[in-house]
Design a protein around this motif. Structure first.
Motif, short mmCIF file in Angstrom:
data_model
loop_
_atom_site.label_atom_id
_atom_site.label_comp_id
_atom_site.label_asym_id
_atom_site.label_seq_id
_atom_site.Cartn_x
_atom_site.Cartn_y
_atom_site.Cartn_z
N ASP A 59 17.36 49.12 -38.89
CA ASP A 59 17.58 49.97 -40.06
C ASP A 59 17.16 49.16 -41.28
OD1 ASP A 59 18.48 51.53 -42.16
OD2 ASP A 59 20.32 52.14 -41.13
N HIS A 63 14.94 53.11 -43.22
CA HIS A 63 13.86 53.31 -42.27
C HIS A 63 14.36 52.87 -40.89
CE1 HIS A 63 10.78 54.09 -45.34
NE2 HIS A 63 11.39 53.15 -46.04
N VAL A 65 14.03 52.28 -37.01
CA VAL A 65 12.97 52.04 -36.05
C VAL A 65 13.59 51.55 -34.74
CG1 VAL A 65 10.78 50.88 -35.60
CG2 VAL A 65 11.50 51.32 -37.97
N ALA A 70 7.94 48.81 -31.22
CA ALA A 70 7.80 49.60 -32.44
C ALA A 70 8.28 48.81 -33.65
CB ALA A 70 8.57 50.91 -32.32
N ILE A 71 9.35 48.02 -33.47
CA ILE A 71 9.85 47.19 -34.56
C ILE A 71 8.81 46.14 -34.96
CG2 ILE A 71 11.57 45.41 -35.13
CD1 ILE A 71 13.58 47.10 -33.45
N TYR A 74 6.06 47.86 -36.81
CA TYR A 74 6.54 48.28 -38.12
C TYR A 74 6.58 47.09 -39.09
CZ TYR A 74 9.99 49.35 -41.74
OH TYR A 74 10.64 49.49 -42.94
N ARG A 78 4.69 47.09 -42.48
CA ARG A 78 5.52 47.20 -43.69
C ARG A 78 5.44 45.94 -44.54
NH1 ARG A 78 7.69 47.34 -47.72
NH2 ARG A 78 9.69 48.26 -48.39
#
Length: 234
Positions: A59, A63, A65, A70-71, A74, A78
Motif C-alpha cells: 500500500d 496505491h 499492489v 507486480a510490486i 510497480y 513508480r
C-alpha cells in the motif's frame, strides 16, 4: 500515509513468506522507507475488502499492489530515478528463470520437510486452516510429510549446487554479480523463510551458500536480521 507492506507473520514475529522477504528487499533496494505490517493467514482475506488471498500486498499511499512480481515492476515504474531492480527485460527474464529453477528443484522438496514446523510456529488461530490447506496440497498429513527428513537432507543440499558454483568457483559475492539484485532477493527469501521456522540444519557450516546467506542478512542496514531466525547451518 506510511508506506505499508503487508507481511506474513507467525509466533514471535517470525516472518515466513519468501515472497514477502523479496518485496521487503526490493523496497530497501530502492531506498524506500516502509512498515512491514504483520498479518496471520486468516487476516489476509480481511484486507482491502477481501480482494486478496495472499501477501505481500504493498500500500503505497493508497496505491495497492499485490504479488511480489507486480510490486517489483510497480517500484521500477513508480520510482525510476532510484536504483532499478531490473535493468531491462533480459534481466527480469533471468530472474524469472531463477525463481522457476529454485522453486521447481529445491522448494518443492523442501516444503514437505518443514510444513509441520510452519504449522507449529503459526498463530494458534491459523493452525487448523494451515493444516487443512497444506495437507490437501501434499496429499498426506504434515507429520507423514516430515518423516525421515534428516535422511533426505543430502539430496536437498545437492540441489543448491548452482549457488555453490556461483560463489565458490566463479567467485561472485552475489548471484547478480558484485552487487546484490533481485535474483539474490528471490533466493535469500527462500532461506530466510525456512530459517524462520525450522531447527533442521539445512546447510553445513562450510557451505559457501552460508557465507552468502550471512551477506544477504547484513544488506540494507541488516534487514535480514530484523526478525528471529534459527541457525541455518549445523
Amino acid at each position: 500515509m506510511p508506506r505499508i507492506l503487508h507481511d506474513l507473520a507467525c509466533l514471535d514475529d517470525r516472518r515466513i513468506s519468501p515472497y514477502c522477504w523479496r518485496s521487503k528487499f526490493a523496497l530497501a533496494h530502492k531506498g524506500l522507507e516502509f512498515e512491514a505490517r504483520p498479518q496471520g493467514f486468516l487476516d489476509i482475506p480481511r484486507l482491502y475488502g477481501g480482494g486478496h488471498r495472499t501477501v505481500p500486498i504493498l500500500d503505497d499511499d493508497g496505491h495497492v499492489v499485490p504479488d511480489s512480481w507486480a510490486i517489483a515492476d510497480y517500484l521500477d515504474a513508480r520510482y525510476p530515478d532510484r536504483p532499478r531492480l531490473f535493468e531491462g527485460p533480459a534481466e527480469r527474464a533471468l530472474c524469472r528463470f531463477t525463481e522457476a529453477w529454485l522453486f521447481g528443484a529445491f522448494v518443492s522438496e523442501l516444503f514437505p520437510m518443514v510444513a509441520l514446523d510452519i504449522h507449529d510456529h503459526a498463530r494458534p488461530e491459523d493452525r487448523a486452516y494451515f493444516r487443512e490447506n497444506r495437507e490437501q496440497r501434499l496429499g498426506r498429513s504434515l507429520e507423514a510429510a516430515t518423516e525421515g527428513r534428516e535422511e533426505r537432507l543430502p539430496d536437498l543440499r545437492s540441489r543448491l549446487q548452482p549457488l555453490r558454483i556461483t560463489f565458490a568457483v566463479q567467485g561472485q559475492p552475489f548471484l547478480s554479480g558484485e552487487q546484490a539484485g533481485y535474483a539474490d532477493y528471490i533466493a535469500a527469501g527462500v532461506l530466510f523463510w525456512v530459517a524462520s521456522v525450522t531447527t533442521l540444519p539445512l546447510l553445513e557450516r562450510d557451505d559457501p551458500v552460508v557465507e552468502w546467506f550471512e551477506r544477504m542478512r547484513d544488506l540494507h542496514g541488516g534487514l535480514g536480521r530484523t526478525t528471529p531466525m534459527y541457525a541455518i547451518a549445523a
